[in-house]
Design a protein around this motif. Structure first.
Motif, mmCIF file in Angstrom:
data_model
loop_
_atom_site.group_PDB
_atom_site.id
_atom_site.type_symbol
_atom_site.label_atom_id
_atom_site.label_comp_id
_atom_site.label_asym_id
_atom_site.label_seq_id
_atom_site.Cartn_x
_atom_site.Cartn_y
_atom_site.Cartn_z
ATOM 1 N N ARG A 116 0.838 -1.212 0.000
ATOM 2 C CA ARG A 116 0.000 0.000 0.000
ATOM 3 C C ARG A 116 0.866 1.253 0.000
ATOM 4 O O ARG A 116 0.584 2.211 -0.735
ATOM 5 N N ALA A 117 1.908 1.271 0.813
ATOM 6 C CA ALA A 117 2.773 2.446 0.881
ATOM 7 C C ALA A 117 3.442 2.718 -0.455
ATOM 8 O O ALA A 117 3.538 3.874 -0.897
ATOM 9 N N VAL A 118 3.905 1.671 -1.127
ATOM 10 C CA VAL A 118 4.571 1.834 -2.426
ATOM 11 C C VAL A 118 3.590 2.339 -3.478
ATOM 12 O O VAL A 118 3.921 3.210 -4.298
ATOM 13 N N ILE A 119 2.368 1.806 -3.478
ATOM 14 C CA ILE A 119 1.356 2.265 -4.437
ATOM 15 C C ILE A 119 1.055 3.746 -4.224
ATOM 16 O O ILE A 119 0.986 4.530 -5.181
ATOM 17 N N MET A 137 18.937 9.283 -8.267
ATOM 18 C CA MET A 137 20.378 9.275 -8.138
ATOM 19 C C MET A 137 20.879 8.024 -7.423
ATOM 20 O O MET A 137 21.935 7.492 -7.743
ATOM 21 N N HIS A 138 20.114 7.543 -6.441
ATOM 22 C CA HIS A 138 20.491 6.344 -5.688
ATOM 23 C C HIS A 138 19.254 5.475 -5.509
ATOM 24 O O HIS A 138 18.639 5.479 -4.427
ATOM 25 N N PRO A 139 18.864 4.704 -6.538
ATOM 26 C CA PRO A 139 17.646 3.890 -6.440
ATOM 27 C C PRO A 139 17.676 2.907 -5.273
ATOM 28 O O PRO A 139 16.647 2.641 -4.652
ATOM 29 N N GLY A 140 18.854 2.363 -4.987
ATOM 30 C CA GLY A 140 18.960 1.424 -3.882
ATOM 31 C C GLY A 140 18.617 2.056 -2.549
ATOM 32 O O GLY A 140 17.945 1.451 -1.699
ATOM 33 N N ILE A 141 19.083 3.290 -2.346
ATOM 34 C CA ILE A 141 18.781 4.011 -1.110
ATOM 35 C C ILE A 141 17.287 4.315 -1.020
ATOM 36 O O ILE A 141 16.673 4.210 0.061
ATOM 37 N N ILE A 142 16.681 4.674 -2.149
ATOM 38 C CA ILE A 142 15.244 4.954 -2.174
ATOM 39 C C ILE A 142 14.455 3.717 -1.754
ATOM 40 O O ILE A 142 13.559 3.787 -0.905
ATOM 41 N N LEU A 143 14.791 2.570 -2.347
ATOM 42 C CA LEU A 143 14.089 1.326 -2.018
ATOM 43 C C LEU A 143 14.326 0.931 -0.563
ATOM 44 O O LEU A 143 13.403 0.519 0.148
ATOM 45 N N LEU A 144 15.565 1.051 -0.124
ATOM 46 C CA LEU A 144 15.903 0.645 1.234
ATOM 47 C C LEU A 144 15.124 1.446 2.263
ATOM 48 O O LEU A 144 14.456 0.876 3.141
ATOM 49 N N TYR A 145 15.201 2.769 2.158
ATOM 50 C CA TYR A 145 14.533 3.610 3.152
ATOM 51 C C TYR A 145 13.015 3.561 2.996
ATOM 52 O O TYR A 145 12.289 3.617 3.996
ATOM 53 N N GLY A 146 12.530 3.452 1.761
ATOM 54 C CA GLY A 146 11.085 3.375 1.554
ATOM 55 C C GLY A 146 10.494 2.104 2.136
ATOM 56 O O GLY A 146 9.491 2.141 2.861
ATOM 57 N N ILE A 147 11.114 0.970 1.842
ATOM 58 C CA ILE A 147 10.596 -0.312 2.326
ATOM 59 C C ILE A 147 10.789 -0.439 3.835
ATOM 60 O O ILE A 147 9.879 -0.850 4.559
ATOM 61 N N CYS A 148 11.973 -0.069 4.312
ATOM 62 C CA CYS A 148 12.221 -0.162 5.760
ATOM 63 C C CYS A 148 11.286 0.749 6.543
ATOM 64 O O CYS A 148 10.747 0.354 7.588
ATOM 65 N N GLY A 149 11.088 1.962 6.061
ATOM 66 C CA GLY A 149 10.170 2.871 6.736
ATOM 67 C C GLY A 149 8.753 2.324 6.761
ATOM 68 O O GLY A 149 8.050 2.427 7.777
ATOM 69 N N SER A 150 8.322 1.707 5.653
ATOM 70 C CA SER A 150 6.978 1.130 5.589
ATOM 71 C C SER A 150 6.834 -0.048 6.536
ATOM 72 O O SER A 150 5.787 -0.223 7.177
ATOM 73 N N VAL A 151 7.877 -0.874 6.632
ATOM 74 C CA VAL A 151 7.835 -2.015 7.552
ATOM 75 C C VAL A 151 7.748 -1.537 8.998
ATOM 76 O O VAL A 151 6.959 -2.053 9.798
ATOM 77 N N ILE A 152 8.576 -0.546 9.327
ATOM 78 C CA ILE A 152 8.568 -0.024 10.703
ATOM 79 C C ILE A 152 7.204 0.550 11.062
ATOM 80 O O ILE A 152 6.649 0.256 12.126
ATOM 81 N N MET A 153 6.628 1.342 10.170
ATOM 82 C CA MET A 153 5.337 1.950 10.465
ATOM 83 C C MET A 153 4.207 0.940 10.396
ATOM 84 O O MET A 153 3.222 1.035 11.135
ATOM 85 N N GLY A 154 4.333 -0.046 9.491
ATOM 86 C CA GLY A 154 3.346 -1.116 9.455
ATOM 87 C C GLY A 154 3.355 -1.896 10.760
ATOM 88 O O GLY A 154 2.308 -2.260 11.299
ATOM 89 N N GLY A 155 4.555 -2.157 11.291
ATOM 90 C CA GLY A 155 4.666 -2.845 12.575
ATOM 91 C C GLY A 155 4.101 -2.010 13.711
ATOM 92 O O GLY A 155 3.428 -2.535 14.608
ATOM 93 N N ASP A 212 14.954 11.853 5.499
ATOM 94 C CA ASP A 212 16.167 12.420 4.922
ATOM 95 C C ASP A 212 16.891 11.410 4.038
ATOM 96 O O ASP A 212 17.413 11.766 2.979
ATOM 97 N N GLY A 213 16.918 10.142 4.451
ATOM 98 C CA GLY A 213 17.548 9.116 3.631
ATOM 99 C C GLY A 213 16.808 8.900 2.329
ATOM 100 O O GLY A 213 17.420 8.730 1.266
ATOM 101 N N PHE A 214 15.482 8.897 2.395
ATOM 102 C CA PHE A 214 14.660 8.738 1.192
ATOM 103 C C PHE A 214 14.886 9.903 0.237
ATOM 104 O O PHE A 214 15.031 9.712 -0.978
ATOM 105 N N ARG A 215 14.932 11.105 0.780
ATOM 106 C CA ARG A 215 15.168 12.287 -0.043
ATOM 107 C C ARG A 215 16.557 12.249 -0.692
ATOM 108 O O ARG A 215 16.723 12.635 -1.851
ATOM 109 N N TYR A 216 17.548 11.770 0.060
ATOM 110 C CA TYR A 216 18.908 11.675 -0.465
ATOM 111 C C TYR A 216 18.953 10.797 -1.710
ATOM 112 O O TYR A 216 19.717 11.064 -2.642
ATOM 113 N N GLY A 217 18.138 9.757 -1.745
ATOM 114 C CA GLY A 217 18.119 8.876 -2.908
ATOM 115 C C GLY A 217 17.719 9.582 -4.180
ATOM 116 O O GLY A 217 18.158 9.206 -5.280
#
Length: 256
Positions: A116-119, A137-155, A212-217
């Motif tokens: 849901r968060a990704v959609i 600029m850093h797709p890996g950082i975007i995915l990492l922070y986006g998915i991790c943030g969603s997992v943390i908030m989902g939890g 900030d990490g997501f924005r950096y990506g």
């Protein structure tokens, strides 16, 4: 020990996906409308102003933070609303009796929250991309922070739903915890613009590092070094998952 049940886990995951897709006006179209409102308010009100201390215009700086804020809020809403609706309708007992281990239940709930968060973020960014100069600029950082943030908030939403007895309890957490932390996470400003006291205060906000990490990506610049925060973010995901597993395993506030 209960055997693994991948089919049951997949079924619960699909149930959660279909649940939020049935209310498309709230989960998909609303973020698109919100994006348009932000475009009208900030893009044309702020003009070409730049963020102090960063070589980027204000609206370009703002968009990734808004997308991350939407991801965090929707991940929380997905799990918390599912849990509290099950409690109010008296359906949660059937989930406790289902032939699913605590790990499988938690995994299905958190995976659906991430989807849901990704959609929501995808719809939000798709509406604004024609009006802003964003690059991956850093797709890996975007995915990492986006998915991790969603997992943390989902939890967090799962735990909040287990704790709450009614919708008022969930609304209280949303209004007095989630909204303040997300709005104060550096979405609308750079920490460098704040007085020293408030800078230190913001550094204590865990949502700040996710934003900030997501924005950096996207921009390749930010207020912190996202690579130095990776271990903290991944550790937070692990702690969140273990906490959800333990509480579900024990039936905390679910058997009352």
């Amino acid at each position: 020990m209960r055997p693994m049940n991948p089919r049951g886990t997949w079924t619960l995951f699909l149930r959660e996906i279909r649940r939020f897709l049935k209310v498309k006006m709230q989960t998909i179209l609303t973020p698109a409308l919100t994006a348009i409102l932000y475009l009208v308010i900030f893009r044309y009100a702020m003009g070409d102003r730049h963020v102090p201390g960063l070589d980027v215009d204000y609206f370009t700086f703002l968009v990734p933070g808004l997308a991350m804020m939407a991801m965090l809020q929707n991940a929380f809403a997905n799990t918390s609303s599912s849990m509290i609706m099950g409690k109010v309708m008296g359906m949660h007992i059937y989930l406790l009796m289902a032939p699913l281990s605590a790990i499988e239940v938690v995994f299905a709930f958190l995976a659906a929250a991430v989807v849901r968060a990704v959609i929501v973020a995808t719809v939000f960014l798709a509406v604004l991309l024609p009006f802003v100069d964003l690059t991956l600029m850093h797709p890996g950082i975007i995915l990492l922070y986006g998915i991790c943030g969603s997992v943390i908030m989902g939890g967090f939403g799962l735990v909040a739903g287990m704790w709450a007895k009614d919708f008022d309890n969930v609304a209280m957490i949303t209004n007095f915890v989630i909204l303040p932390l997300t709005f104060l996470s550096g979405v609308f400003y750079s920490v460098k613009q704040l007085p020293e006291f408030w800078q230190h205060f913001n550094y204590a906000n865990p949502f700040f590092y996710l934003t900030d990490g997501f924005r950096y990506g996207f921009l390749g610049t930010g207020d912190t070094d996202p690579f130095a925060s990776v271990a903290i973010v991944i550790g937070s995901v692990a702690v969140t998952f273990i906490a959800c597993w333990y509480l579900w395993q024990s039936g905390w506030r679910m058997k009352e």
